[in-house]
Design an enzyme around this catalytic site. Structure first.
Site, PDB file in Angstrom:
ATOM      1  N   GLU A 112       0.892  -1.278   0.208  1.00  0.00           N
ATOM      2  CA  GLU A 112      -0.243  -0.053  -0.066  1.00  0.00           C
ATOM      3  C   GLU A 112       0.798   1.182   0.018  1.00  0.00           C
ATOM      4  O   GLU A 112       0.485   2.350  -0.582  1.00  0.00           O
ATOM      5  CB  GLU A 112      -0.928  -0.015   1.287  1.00  0.00           C
ATOM      6  N   GLU A 132      -3.307  -9.709   4.446  1.00  0.00           N
ATOM      7  CA  GLU A 132      -3.866  -9.522   5.469  1.00  0.00           C
ATOM      8  C   GLU A 132      -4.928 -10.627   5.712  1.00  0.00           C
ATOM      9  O   GLU A 132      -5.268 -10.799   7.172  1.00  0.00           O
ATOM     10  CB  GLU A 132      -4.491  -7.867   5.329  1.00  0.00           C
TER      11      GLU A 132
END
Ligand code: CO8
Length: 258
Positions: A112, A132
């Protein structure tokens, strides 16, 4: 100037290179590192002598994500109170070109962070992923939004729902990175690109970057808000506690849906 514990900084004429430097933890982004990073990037952004910035890690990792140890025990209220995303928003608002030089792991918050950069030069050894889901949560720093916009829904969905990594060639084919080069030169290639841009009119560069982002970021902000709320919500689940604890104990997680 910010005192640096988790970063290194090099200047070369009109460009600066910021190195994420927590090598033993694969440059996992703890809160102190993020504080230093945002302060340093803003200092460089406000420094008239600097015209482009390269952000990199080391050969083994760009960054393996947010620091799981720091989040493992937090609940939704605590995550909301920490307001970590305010820092990420400040990176999004930098005016000078930011080029990522990526080798090794760019995972979770690391991927990210890379997607917050304007361009990416990747080494052949780079691996990208949003893992995640394997620790009972989901991307929180724009992964569901920027990845989807860049690679398309079906590919983003598979990466986000399975946590599988993709290699550098795949990332290049999907438009996640500008180009892939041998590991020996990924950093110098990124610096060369920064020097090239540094020769242009800084005011034209600033306004051009702003205009490209106007397109890229249209509809993005609503999506980021939505993602953040869902990310926080997951910190009320037993699966988040189990997923992160399993990572810390180096064992597979058992999810129950609670
Ligand atoms: N956080 C904390 N420590 C980490 C992290 C991490 N994300 N990643 C690696 N480390 C540590 C390991 O615990 C290990 O420490 P130690 O030597 O003390 O045991 C050391 O780095 C080396 O790691 P490994 O031994 O696991 O190395 P391997 O080569 O076997 O595996 C991997 C490398 C595949 C990268 C593996 O370390 C891994 O899966 N890491 C976690 C990746 C991950 O799940 N990332 C996502 C984290 S969540 C997230 O990023 C959400 C972002 C949302 C925004 C944040 C704002 C709040």
């Amino acid at each position: 100037m910010t005192t640096l514990h988790y970063l290194k900084l090099e200047r070369d004429g009109a460009i600066a290179t910021v190195f994420l430097h927590r090598p033993k933890q694969l440059n996992a982004l703890n809160m102190a590192l993020m504080d230093e990073l945002v302060a340093t990037l803003e200092e460089l952004d406000n420094d008239d002598a600097i015209r482009a910035i390269v952000l990199t890690g080391d050969q083994r990792a760009f960054a393996a994500g947010a620091d799981i140890m720091e989040m493992a025990d937090a609940d939704s209220t605590e995550m909301l109170r920490r307001d970590q995303f305010a820092k990420w928003d400040r990176i999004r608002k930098l005016k000078k070109p930011l080029i990522a030089a990526v080798s090794g792991f760019a995972l979770g918050g690391g991927c990210e962070l890379m997607m917050h950069c304007d361009m990416v030069i990747a080494s052949e050894t780079a691996q990208f992923g949003q893992p995640e889901i394997k620790i009972g949560v989901m991307p929180g720093a724009g992964g569901t939004q920027r990845l989807t916009r860049t690679v398309g829904k079906a590919r983003a969905m598979e990466m986000v729902l399975t946590g599988k990594f993709i290699g550098a060639k795949q990332a290049e084919a999907w438009g996640l990175v500008n180009r892939v080069v041998p590991v020996e030169v990924y950093l110098t290639e990124a610096q060369k690109l920064a020097h090239e841009i540094a020769q242009m009119s800084p005011v034209a560069v600033r306004l051009a970057k702003e205009a490209v982002l106007k397109n890229y970021e249209s509809f993005l902000l609503d999506g980021l808000e939505f993602e953040r709320k869902n990310f926080y919500l997951l910190f009320s689940t037993e699966d988040q506690k189990e997923g992160m604890q399993a990572f810390i104990e180096k064992r597979p997680a058992k999810f129950t849906g609670k």
